[in-house]
Design an enzyme around this catalytic site. Structure first.
Site, PDB file in Angstrom:
ATOM      1  N   ARG A 167       0.846  -1.218  -0.611  1.00  0.00           N
ATOM      2  CA  ARG A 167      -0.149   0.579  -0.275  1.00  0.00           C
ATOM      3  C   ARG A 167       0.959   1.261  -0.090  1.00  0.00           C
ATOM      4  NH1 ARG A 167      -3.882  -3.833   2.557  1.00  0.00           N
ATOM      5  NH2 ARG A 167      -2.479  -3.305   4.469  1.00  0.00           N
ATOM      6  N   GLU A 222       3.175 -10.431  15.746  1.00  0.00           N
ATOM      7  CA  GLU A 222       2.503 -10.823  16.733  1.00  0.00           C
ATOM      8  C   GLU A 222       2.915 -12.446  16.794  1.00  0.00           C
ATOM      9  OE1 GLU A 222      -1.720 -10.994  18.986  1.00  0.00           O
ATOM     10  OE2 GLU A 222      -1.863 -10.564  16.154  1.00  0.00           O
TER      11      GLU A 222
END
Lengths: 191, 182
Positions: free
Chosen positions: A73, A110
């Protein structure tokens, strides 16, 4: 720092940018309120205003010679900024996508880790760089981006993001570099 | 004919800034690397300008870019010609409702996705990618846009690999390129 705290307080473009970002709950996994910027690109005026805010900022900073965009992006914003300020554009990509010699920086997710790569010949001595991405959350990806650029001798002047989580309010820095953010995350619209 | 104007003075520099990397991503492939073009601000600008000059005033309201290198060229073109930008992405990257189109690879298949609601019926669209090879990805992109009711005006690529005859796969849809592969 947020744009509203840094010269653009009350700028109507910021509210319009916020309003065009779509929130998708539970994507890519339960509990995440995904900030979807694809709806921003559907509005030509808002997309142009978004890019213009960064262009105005970095044109006046002087001597930014390199705009790095984080895959993928960051690719949608970075090149237009680079073109307008006369800087080169450097894509920072996931592992294995760039051909030829690259440098690599891994960062924590994570669960597990990921890696960002940059071409070894993208940076010239004296390059002053900004790093562009759509959103900053933990800062892990942008931190890896800064390390990549600085490992090859660039001076990273700032990171620029459209959206930033509230943790980055005020003078929060990433590896000692400032982060400039246009808007906070959008909220889910109640219908 | 692959070049816009064979003697446009901007084309030779564009050609010279594309780097060929042998045996990437696998043995036998001569990879056409556009990242070296992006390192030259003037040549990158000339590349975009050549597309903008062609598509300005053609009533194109949608520029669709194919992930990921189409994301580098598509948005600057969209911004310059007053169109919206629509990313066409690999599976499961776009959140929310999507159209999905499968296409054949040399071995196996892949998919391209586009958001439902990104384009309206009757909109004129341009598809942008860095390169046309076999034409499989561009074909899938055209299908996605036309299933959603848009009309693809043309495909635009920086580079063509003529030997792979990608043009023939596009069912008569024109493709405009700046340079041939080296």
């Amino acid at each position: 720092m947020y744009a509203a705290e840094n010269g653009l307080k009350g700028d109507p473009r910021l509210e319009a940018i916020s309003n065009t970002i779509r929130v998708i709950p539970h994507f890519p996994k339960p509990g995440i309120m995904f900030q979807d910027i694809s709806t921003l690109f559907l509005n030509h005026k808002v997309f142009k205003d978004t890019v213009d805010i960064f262009i105005d900022r970095y044109k006046h900073m002087g001597c930014i010679s390199l705009v790095a965009g984080v895959e993928s992006r960051g690719f949608m914003f970075g090149p237009s900024i680079a073109l307008a300020i006369g800087a080169k554009f450097v894509p920072l990509r996931k592992h294995g996508k760039l051909p030829g010699k690259v440098v690599c920086e891994c960062y924590e997710l994570e669960y597990g880790k990921d890696c960002l790569e940059m071409h070894v010949d993208a940076v010239q001595p004296g390059d002053k760089a900004v790093v562009i991405d759509d959103l900053i959350a933990t800062g892990g990806t942008l931190s890896a981006a800064i390390k990549l650029l600085e490992s090859m001798g660039a001076e990273v002047v700032e990171c620029g993001c459209v959206i930033g989580l509230p943790e980055v309010k005020g003078e929060k820095r990433l590896n000692g570099r400032p982060v400039y953010i246009l808007v906070e995350p959008s909220q889910l619209k109640q219908s | 004919m692959s070049a816009l104007k064979a003697d446009d003075p901007r084309i030779p520099a564009i050609q010279s800034r594309i780097r060929v990397v042998p045996n990437f991503p696998k043995p036998g492939i001569m990879f056409q690397d556009i990242t070296t073009l992006l390192l030259d601000p003037k040549v990158f600008k000339d590349t975009i300008d050549l597309f903008v000059e062609r598509y300005n005033s053609k009533n194109i309201s949608v520029v669709a870019g194919i992930e990921a290198r189409g994301f580098i060229f598509g948005p600057p073109i969209a911004l310059a010609i007053g169109a919206k930008f629509v990313p066409l992405r690999k599976p499961n990257k776009l959140p929310g409702k999507v159209f999905r189109q499968e296409y054949e690879l040399e071995y196996g298949s892949d998919c391209l996705e586009m958001h439902v609601g990104a384009v309206a019926s009757g909109e004129r669209a341009l598809v942008v990618d860095d390169l046309i090879a076999t034409g499989g990805t561009l074909c899938a992109a055209i299908d996605l846009l036309e299933r959603a009711g848009a009309k693809v005006f043309e495909c635009a690529c920086v580079i063509e690999i003529p030997a792979l005859k990608g043009r023939e796969r596009l069912n008569g849809k024109p493709v405009f390129v700046l340079v041939d592969s080296q």
